[in-house]
Write a protein that holds these residues in place. Structure first.
Motif: not given
Length: 219
Positions: A1-3, A79-80, A86-92, A113-114
């Protein structure tokens, strides 16, 4: 699944927008970040905290200093799992999706995303969960899958995690609630069972607790 397949549509911000407007939109959409877009080009991800630091709510967003850290984004074909990183790295709370030319396409929300991750991990499917513990050098997915198949069990997903001690935890999501025979087979092949979880076990626990409560009431 892509972005691109995970895109949601939310309002975008302009440099000329007031901080108060941005806060109102964030509150309305239950987000703490919104993208700033100029002529369909992604400029920055505006943070709620940045707006709260403004001296006056009517000050325009263009007065905020933006840098590379304020421009997290993901290419539409990524890819997802890259989105998860990125969500984890930048706390988005949201992640802008762009083209190679930096054209803004939309955002990925945590909820989207979840939901996608739940599909990949088989979390929405009925079935028990079994965790094995082993040294990384002993990990063989082909053997783990073969043992499951020999017990007529399908592995819906397999995830691994290395704990601080260096041990590898292998999490198996299966299509079966009853896992006793599978556990016995893994133990016969010298696998260590870390834990087991099934809806059947949870129902048994609830029933036992209910029976104990009824016995207490009737005393």
């Amino acid at each position: 699944m892509t972005a691109r397949e995970l895109i949601s549509t939310v309002p975008i911000l302009q440099p000329s927008d007031a901080g108060a407007k941005a806060l109102r939109l964030m509150n309305e959409y239950h987000l703490t970040q919104l993208p700033m877009v100029v002529e369909n080009k992604y400029v920055a991800l505006v943070e709620e905290d940045q707006i709260m630091d403004l001296e006056e709510p009517e000050i325009k967003l263009e007065s905020i200093q933006y840098n590379g850290a304020n421009r997290p984004a993901i290419q539409e074909g990524a890819h997802l799992f890259e989105a998860l990183k990125l969500f984890h790295e930048f706390k988005l709370s949201v992640l802008p999706v762009i083209t190679k030319e930096n054209d803004y396409l939309g955002i990925i929300t945590k909820d989207n995303l979840l939901a996608a991750l739940a599909q990949y991990n088989g979390a929405k499917e009925a079935g028990g969960i079994l965790a094995l513990e082993m040294d990384p050098r002993d990990y063989s997915l082909s053997e783990i899958a073969r043992i499951a198949e020999s017990n007529d069990v399908t592995l819906l997903s397999v995830n691994t995690l290395t704990d601080p001690s260096g041990k590898l935890e292998v999490l198996l999501k299966t299509n079966r609630q009853e896992l006793h025979s599978l556990v016995a087979t893994y133990e016969r092949f010298n696998y260590t069972i870390k834990y087991i979880y099934s809806e059947e076990q949870e129902e048994d626990l609830l029933k036992k607790n209910y029976d104990l409560l009824m016995n207490y009431i009737s005393m």
